[in-house]
Design a protein around this motif. Structure first.
Motif, PDB file in Angstrom:
ATOM      1  N   ILE A  49      -7.035 -10.650  -8.596  1.00 58.46           N
ATOM      2  CA  ILE A  49      -6.487  -9.654  -9.515  1.00 58.46           C
ATOM      3  C   ILE A  49      -5.011  -9.528  -9.171  1.00 58.46           C
ATOM      4  O   ILE A  49      -4.663  -9.218  -8.028  1.00 58.46           O
ATOM      5  CB  ILE A  49      -7.191  -8.299  -9.352  1.00 58.46           C
ATOM      6  N   ASN A  50      -4.153  -9.783 -10.128  1.00 59.35           N
ATOM      7  CA  ASN A  50      -2.720  -9.723  -9.860  1.00 59.35           C
ATOM      8  C   ASN A  50      -2.253  -8.275  -9.754  1.00 59.35           C
ATOM      9  O   ASN A  50      -2.385  -7.501 -10.694  1.00 59.35           O
ATOM     10  CB  ASN A  50      -1.938 -10.454 -10.948  1.00 59.35           C
ATOM     11  N   LEU A  51      -1.740  -7.938  -8.609  1.00 60.00           N
ATOM     12  CA  LEU A  51      -1.170  -6.621  -8.346  1.00 60.00           C
ATOM     13  C   LEU A  51       0.237  -6.820  -7.809  1.00 60.00           C
ATOM     14  O   LEU A  51       0.549  -7.874  -7.261  1.00 60.00           O
ATOM     15  CB  LEU A  51      -2.016  -5.877  -7.301  1.00 60.00           C
ATOM     16  N   PRO A  52       1.078  -5.816  -7.935  1.00 55.85           N
ATOM     17  CA  PRO A  52       2.418  -5.983  -7.360  1.00 55.85           C
ATOM     18  C   PRO A  52       2.320  -6.131  -5.844  1.00 55.85           C
ATOM     19  O   PRO A  52       1.452  -5.527  -5.218  1.00 55.85           O
ATOM     20  CB  PRO A  52       3.149  -4.694  -7.747  1.00 55.85           C
ATOM     21  N   PRO A  53       3.178  -6.946  -5.246  1.00 60.95           N
ATOM     22  CA  PRO A  53       3.132  -7.093  -3.789  1.00 60.95           C
ATOM     23  C   PRO A  53       3.514  -5.774  -3.113  1.00 60.95           C
ATOM     24  O   PRO A  53       4.427  -5.085  -3.553  1.00 60.95           O
ATOM     25  CB  PRO A  53       4.162  -8.189  -3.500  1.00 60.95           C
ATOM     26  N   LEU A  54       2.778  -5.436  -2.079  1.00 66.23           N
ATOM     27  CA  LEU A  54       3.024  -4.210  -1.331  1.00 66.23           C
ATOM     28  C   LEU A  54       3.253  -4.571   0.128  1.00 66.23           C
ATOM     29  O   LEU A  54       2.475  -5.322   0.706  1.00 66.23           O
ATOM     30  CB  LEU A  54       1.829  -3.263  -1.448  1.00 66.23           C
ATOM     31  N   ASP A  55       4.290  -4.030   0.701  1.00 61.26           N
ATOM     32  CA  ASP A  55       4.574  -4.280   2.104  1.00 61.26           C
ATOM     33  C   ASP A  55       3.798  -3.263   2.936  1.00 61.26           C
ATOM     34  O   ASP A  55       4.070  -2.057   2.855  1.00 61.26           O
ATOM     35  CB  ASP A  55       6.075  -4.163   2.374  1.00 61.26           C
ATOM     36  N   ILE A  56       2.831  -3.727   3.706  1.00 57.28           N
ATOM     37  CA  ILE A  56       1.963  -2.825   4.459  1.00 57.28           C
ATOM     38  C   ILE A  56       2.747  -1.992   5.467  1.00 57.28           C
ATOM     39  O   ILE A  56       2.413  -0.829   5.700  1.00 57.28           O
ATOM     40  CB  ILE A  56       0.792  -3.598   5.128  1.00 57.28           C
ATOM     41  N   LYS A  57       3.802  -2.563   6.043  1.00 59.29           N
ATOM     42  CA  LYS A  57       4.599  -1.781   7.001  1.00 59.29           C
ATOM     43  C   LYS A  57       5.277  -0.596   6.307  1.00 59.29           C
ATOM     44  O   LYS A  57       5.292   0.505   6.836  1.00 59.29           O
ATOM     45  CB  LYS A  57       5.638  -2.668   7.686  1.00 59.29           C
ATOM     46  N   GLU A  58       5.818  -0.839   5.114  1.00 57.26           N
ATOM     47  CA  GLU A  58       6.467   0.253   4.382  1.00 57.26           C
ATOM     48  C   GLU A  58       5.451   1.296   3.927  1.00 57.26           C
ATOM     49  O   GLU A  58       5.702   2.497   4.017  1.00 57.26           O
ATOM     50  CB  GLU A  58       7.223  -0.294   3.173  1.00 57.26           C
ATOM     51  N   LEU A  59       4.297   0.836   3.440  1.00 58.47           N
ATOM     52  CA  LEU A  59       3.263   1.776   3.015  1.00 58.47           C
ATOM     53  C   LEU A  59       2.785   2.632   4.178  1.00 58.47           C
ATOM     54  O   LEU A  59       2.616   3.846   4.042  1.00 58.47           O
ATOM     55  CB  LEU A  59       2.080   1.021   2.411  1.00 58.47           C
ATOM     56  N   THR A  60       2.559   2.000   5.317  1.00 62.71           N
ATOM     57  CA  THR A  60       2.102   2.741   6.493  1.00 62.71           C
ATOM     58  C   THR A  60       3.160   3.744   6.930  1.00 62.71           C
ATOM     59  O   THR A  60       2.853   4.906   7.202  1.00 62.71           O
ATOM     60  CB  THR A  60       1.768   1.763   7.633  1.00 62.71           C
ATOM     61  N   PRO A 100       2.303  11.087  -1.702  1.00 64.62           N
ATOM     62  CA  PRO A 100       1.450  12.248  -1.979  1.00 64.62           C
ATOM     63  C   PRO A 100       0.158  12.143  -1.178  1.00 64.62           C
ATOM     64  O   PRO A 100      -0.235  11.053  -0.764  1.00 64.62           O
ATOM     65  CB  PRO A 100       1.190  12.152  -3.488  1.00 64.62           C
ATOM     66  N   PRO A 101      -0.516  13.268  -0.935  1.00 65.23           N
ATOM     67  CA  PRO A 101      -1.781  13.220  -0.185  1.00 65.23           C
ATOM     68  C   PRO A 101      -2.785  12.302  -0.868  1.00 65.23           C
ATOM     69  O   PRO A 101      -2.825  12.198  -2.092  1.00 65.23           O
ATOM     70  CB  PRO A 101      -2.268  14.671  -0.201  1.00 65.23           C
ATOM     71  N   ASP A 102      -3.585  11.651  -0.074  1.00 64.58           N
ATOM     72  CA  ASP A 102      -4.599  10.729  -0.576  1.00 64.58           C
ATOM     73  C   ASP A 102      -5.721  11.532  -1.232  1.00 64.58           C
ATOM     74  O   ASP A 102      -6.384  12.336  -0.571  1.00 64.58           O
ATOM     75  CB  ASP A 102      -5.146   9.908   0.592  1.00 64.58           C
ATOM     76  N   PRO A 103      -5.972  11.347  -2.535  1.00 60.23           N
ATOM     77  CA  PRO A 103      -7.023  12.129  -3.193  1.00 60.23           C
ATOM     78  C   PRO A 103      -8.415  11.837  -2.648  1.00 60.23           C
ATOM     79  O   PRO A 103      -9.307  12.662  -2.745  1.00 60.23           O
ATOM     80  CB  PRO A 103      -6.908  11.722  -4.669  1.00 60.23           C
ATOM     81  N   ILE A 104      -8.603  10.672  -2.055  1.00 56.35           N
ATOM     82  CA  ILE A 104      -9.915  10.323  -1.499  1.00 56.35           C
ATOM     83  C   ILE A 104     -10.255  11.215  -0.310  1.00 56.35           C
ATOM     84  O   ILE A 104     -11.417  11.454  -0.016  1.00 56.35           O
ATOM     85  CB  ILE A 104      -9.951   8.831  -1.107  1.00 56.35           C
ATOM     86  N   SER A 105      -9.241  11.758   0.367  1.00 55.76           N
ATOM     87  CA  SER A 105      -9.504  12.563   1.557  1.00 55.76           C
ATOM     88  C   SER A 105     -10.291  13.831   1.243  1.00 55.76           C
ATOM     89  O   SER A 105     -10.862  14.447   2.132  1.00 55.76           O
ATOM     90  CB  SER A 105      -8.188  12.919   2.262  1.00 55.76           C
ATOM     91  N   ARG A 106     -10.364  14.228  -0.021  1.00 54.33           N
ATOM     92  CA  ARG A 106     -11.118  15.428  -0.407  1.00 54.33           C
ATOM     93  C   ARG A 106     -12.575  15.112  -0.730  1.00 54.33           C
ATOM     94  O   ARG A 106     -13.340  16.003  -1.051  1.00 54.33           O
ATOM     95  CB  ARG A 106     -10.453  16.094  -1.598  1.00 54.33           C
ATOM     96  N   HIS A 107     -12.949  13.857  -0.674  1.00 51.18           N
ATOM     97  CA  HIS A 107     -14.309  13.453  -1.033  1.00 51.18           C
ATOM     98  C   HIS A 107     -15.119  13.149   0.227  1.00 51.18           C
ATOM     99  O   HIS A 107     -14.564  12.851   1.276  1.00 51.18           O
ATOM    100  CB  HIS A 107     -14.265  12.226  -1.945  1.00 51.18           C
ATOM    101  N   PRO A 108     -16.439  13.183   0.115  1.00 50.44           N
ATOM    102  CA  PRO A 108     -17.262  12.837   1.285  1.00 50.44           C
ATOM    103  C   PRO A 108     -17.098  11.363   1.642  1.00 50.44           C
ATOM    104  O   PRO A 108     -16.680  10.552   0.812  1.00 50.44           O
ATOM    105  CB  PRO A 108     -18.695  13.136   0.820  1.00 50.44           C
ATOM    106  N   TYR A 109     -17.441  11.037   2.877  1.00 49.70           N
ATOM    107  CA  TYR A 109     -17.382   9.647   3.312  1.00 49.70           C
ATOM    108  C   TYR A 109     -18.249   8.789   2.403  1.00 49.70           C
ATOM    109  O   TYR A 109     -19.383   9.162   2.101  1.00 49.70           O
ATOM    110  CB  TYR A 109     -17.868   9.497   4.752  1.00 49.70           C
ATOM    111  N   PRO A 110     -17.756   7.609   1.975  1.00 50.66           N
ATOM    112  CA  PRO A 110     -18.541   6.779   1.059  1.00 50.66           C
ATOM    113  C   PRO A 110     -19.629   5.972   1.760  1.00 50.66           C
ATOM    114  O   PRO A 110     -20.411   5.307   1.111  1.00 50.66           O
ATOM    115  CB  PRO A 110     -17.487   5.849   0.459  1.00 50.66           C
TER     116      PRO A 110
END
Length: 127
Positions: free
Chosen positions: A49-60, A69-79
């Motif tokens: 699936i073509n997605l824009p390249p993301l630099d993991i160091k910059e994201l981290t 912004p806060p991760d919206p997944i953090s408000r959900h139960p563990y999957p």
């Protein structure tokens, strides 16, 4: 399957229903796994699936510095949950900032140990 005796994943469901062999999912991976590293040849053969390249160091960096912004997944139960393995422990080495999140490890009977020689906090997790 590399070793048919390994059955670490059990009762896999999606949307409350058992996953069927014909179901398809999107796998988020790093380039090592996507290239077949770690004995995951199906990942290297999968449709991309073509997605824009993301630099993991910059994201981290941005995530840890709260520039994102806060991760919206953090408000959900563990999957998923981990299956208990009698007598299995893991040693987590982490920075002191992680100590603010110890409550997230309570299900693993987290035990603080003394910092290691490099200054990392050590936390024993019991499964």
């Amino acid at each position: 399957m590399v070793d048919p005796d390994n059955r670490r994943i059990r009762n896999l469901t999606f949307g409350g229903q058992p996953v069927q062999p014909a179901q398809r999912f999107v796998l988020a991976s790093n380039n090592y796994r996507a290239s077949g590293g770690g004995h995951f040849p199906a990942a290297s053969a999968a449709q991309r699936i073509n997605l824009p390249p993301l630099d993991i160091k910059e994201l981290t960096r941005d995530y840890l510095s709260r520039r994102l912004p806060p991760d919206p997944i953090s408000r959900h139960p563990y999957p998923f949950t981990l299956t208990a393995q009698t007598g299995v422990n893991a040693l987590l080495r982490t920075g002191p900032g992680a100590l603010e999140h110890m409550d997230e490890l309570r299900m693993f009977n987290a035990q603080m140990l003394s910092p290691d020689e490099a200054g990392f906090e050590r936390i024993r997790l019991t499964f």
